[in-house]
Scaffold this active site. Sequence first.
Site, PDB file in Angstrom:
ATOM      1  N   SER A 277      84.858  10.023  -1.069  1.00  0.00           N
ATOM      2  CA  SER A 277      84.487   8.700  -0.370  1.00  0.00           C
ATOM      3  C   SER A 277      84.494   8.838   1.276  1.00  0.00           C
ATOM      4  O   SER A 277      85.003   9.484   1.573  1.00  0.00           O
ATOM      5  CB  SER A 277      85.795   7.523  -1.029  1.00  0.00           C
ATOM      6  OG  SER A 277      86.554   8.026  -0.369  1.00  0.00           O
ATOM      7  N   LYS A 278      84.247   7.687   1.564  1.00  0.00           N
ATOM      8  CA  LYS A 278      84.333   7.581   3.222  1.00  0.00           C
ATOM      9  C   LYS A 278      85.210   8.113   3.659  1.00  0.00           C
ATOM     10  O   LYS A 278      85.398   8.463   4.794  1.00  0.00           O
ATOM     11  CB  LYS A 278      83.756   6.119   3.747  1.00  0.00           C
ATOM     12  CG  LYS A 278      82.489   5.713   2.876  1.00  0.00           C
ATOM     13  CD  LYS A 278      83.511   4.522   1.956  1.00  0.00           C
ATOM     14  CE  LYS A 278      82.727   4.767   0.579  1.00  0.00           C
ATOM     15  NZ  LYS A 278      83.466   4.555  -0.660  1.00  0.00           N
ATOM     16  N   ARG A 279      86.385   7.901   3.307  1.00  0.00           N
ATOM     17  CA  ARG A 279      87.872   8.023   3.483  1.00  0.00           C
ATOM     18  C   ARG A 279      87.889   9.752   3.957  1.00  0.00           C
ATOM     19  O   ARG A 279      88.791  10.249   4.723  1.00  0.00           O
ATOM     20  CB  ARG A 279      88.910   7.986   2.611  1.00  0.00           C
ATOM     21  CG  ARG A 279      89.244   6.336   2.365  1.00  0.00           C
ATOM     22  CD  ARG A 279      90.332   6.098   1.461  1.00  0.00           C
ATOM     23  NE  ARG A 279      90.172   6.663   0.295  1.00  0.00           N
ATOM     24  CZ  ARG A 279      91.030   7.730  -0.194  1.00  0.00           C
ATOM     25  NH1 ARG A 279      91.801   8.191   0.350  1.00  0.00           N
ATOM     26  NH2 ARG A 279      90.795   8.149  -1.391  1.00  0.00           N
ATOM     27  N   HIS A 280      86.903  10.614   3.213  1.00  0.00           N
ATOM     28  CA  HIS A 280      87.002  11.826   3.499  1.00  0.00           C
ATOM     29  C   HIS A 280      86.083  12.435   4.437  1.00  0.00           C
ATOM     30  O   HIS A 280      85.804  13.567   4.243  1.00  0.00           O
ATOM     31  CB  HIS A 280      86.685  12.551   2.081  1.00  0.00           C
ATOM     32  CG  HIS A 280      87.614  12.059   0.980  1.00  0.00           C
ATOM     33  ND1 HIS A 280      87.198  11.320  -0.122  1.00  0.00           N
ATOM     34  CD2 HIS A 280      89.229  12.175   0.802  1.00  0.00           C
ATOM     35  CE1 HIS A 280      88.338  11.114  -0.790  1.00  0.00           C
ATOM     36  NE2 HIS A 280      89.506  11.441  -0.073  1.00  0.00           N
TER      37      HIS A 280
END
Length: 512
Positions: A277-280
């Site tokens: 996800s965008k968190r990564h």
Amino acid sequence: MQEVFPLSDLPFRVRFAPSPTGFLHIGGARTAIYDWLLARSTGGQFILRIEDTDRTRFVAESLQDIMDSLKWLGLDWDEGPGARGTDEKAGYGSDPTAHGPYGPYFQSERLDLYHKYARQLIADGHAYYCFCSSERLNAVRTAQEAAKQPPGYDRHCRTLSPEEVQSRFDAGEKAVVRFKMPLKGTTEVYDELRGKLSFENRTLDDHILLKSDGFPTYHLAVVVDDHLMKITHAVRGEEWIASFPRHVLLYQALGWELPKFVHLPIFLAPSGGGKLSKRHGATGLKEYRDKGYLPEALFNFLLLLGWHPSDEQELFTAEEALKVFTVDRINKSPVAFSTDKLDWFNGVYIRKMDPRELSKRCLPFLQESGLLPDPCPPERFEYLVKIIPLVQERLKWLTEISELVDFFLNEDIAVPKKELLVQKKSTPEETHVILQRSRAALAELSEFSHDAMEQALRSLAETMGIKAGQVFMPLRVAITGRTATPGIFETMDALGKERVLKRLDQAITVLN
RNA sequence: GGCCCCAUCGUCUAGAGGCCUAGGACAUCGCCCUCUCACGGCGAAGACAGGGAUUCGAAUUCCCUUGGGGCUACCA
């Protein structure tokens, strides 16, 4: 388990069916690459279909981003918006045949088709109208959770009589259409990578086919469209395996022949824990472009994330991949999306690239940082082409180009700091002498060439009784302002005598 | 929780019963090359999740456990 496709399965007709809810995801990009490879290598067709059945998540700019991203990767398609050989300008609301023979390719423009088959399913006893409100549905779900029951529709409307359905419609009530799931039995489905998978029908609920806004859910739309568009291989992400039996059951209820299914392993976070996800980090394809990655590198990297050739070749152009890509070499285990190798690929492709081509790719980044004007005059561009080879093997991302060549492109550099000029084991006095004598040696050269400079400076070092490196480093800092640069003689050569002497004079004053 | 999928070095992977004292690549570390930084060369370290079963023989087949992941919406 793993099946090699017999020749009779060729050619493949595959579609890439993104939802226009945002930017093209890196995982979607890999699916598109595999689709494209399969279609092109078998002489089949690659189709772009837009799955815009969720009006609440629709993002208008998304379609353009998806098409731009696919093209940037070097992919082209035969049918659908933006397809080659069709009216590429045509978008929503254009003639159904504008993008190919099986149009429209926007699901939002195929509503009558979904309605037709939904009605057929109801008539055949495979589906039914459901009037349950979302409030009731939520209440049911909450109760199920509280009772530790598996959540799912309780089939409240499954047995409504035709008369009651009619009267509710007459009263103005809105309904959805649900699939009438078989209450018992097992549904066996076949995935080309995993082989036979089976599901107990009783664990499947009566999912919605047609929403109350008249739009179909993914389940209905994908089945209807894949069939009508004569898709031979449905290639999609592994997250669809859970609803795979629903789709197979729908094909059966509609009396249609099944395409083959290929569920690609999903991308996990770099650590391997959880979906990417965008968190990564970057998940949008364009972010990679903006970060200075080459499409060739990204293509190669993505190609190998979930697929492996039968030998140990690692570098693939699209053309090379076309020759060896087959479904049976696709892996089935989830993939941790770690970009270390992408960085390496990027460096490899940068080093392999023709200097003029690389210059073109770097130009936008240099203009962005103001080192070159836009438009760029031809002689400035030619100078860039000349210096690119000096930094080529040091470039990892195009975004780094500016800091690598700024001292070439700028007429002057900031005066180097004294601490930078004076080497650790040296003194300002010694450095002063080195620079002064270097300047003198360089100034008297009749030919300002690589070899002449090297000869002059090496003999200077010898005369002074110091190592050549002790001369080169202060010189490097003086004329570039940096401690890490291309070879000192190549650099001075590209800079020209005038700028070199000027910068030396400037540095010498710092040491006075 | 329920259903389903997956399981070889940190990561991507090779491996379809003996060719495996498990191969490659990236990353890491060391050495070399060298005017710096890179590039390049050489080398090191590093994995078959565990347990049963089948077999003369299992990373490869089967079962269980464990672990990881996906799905569980009038989203796709």
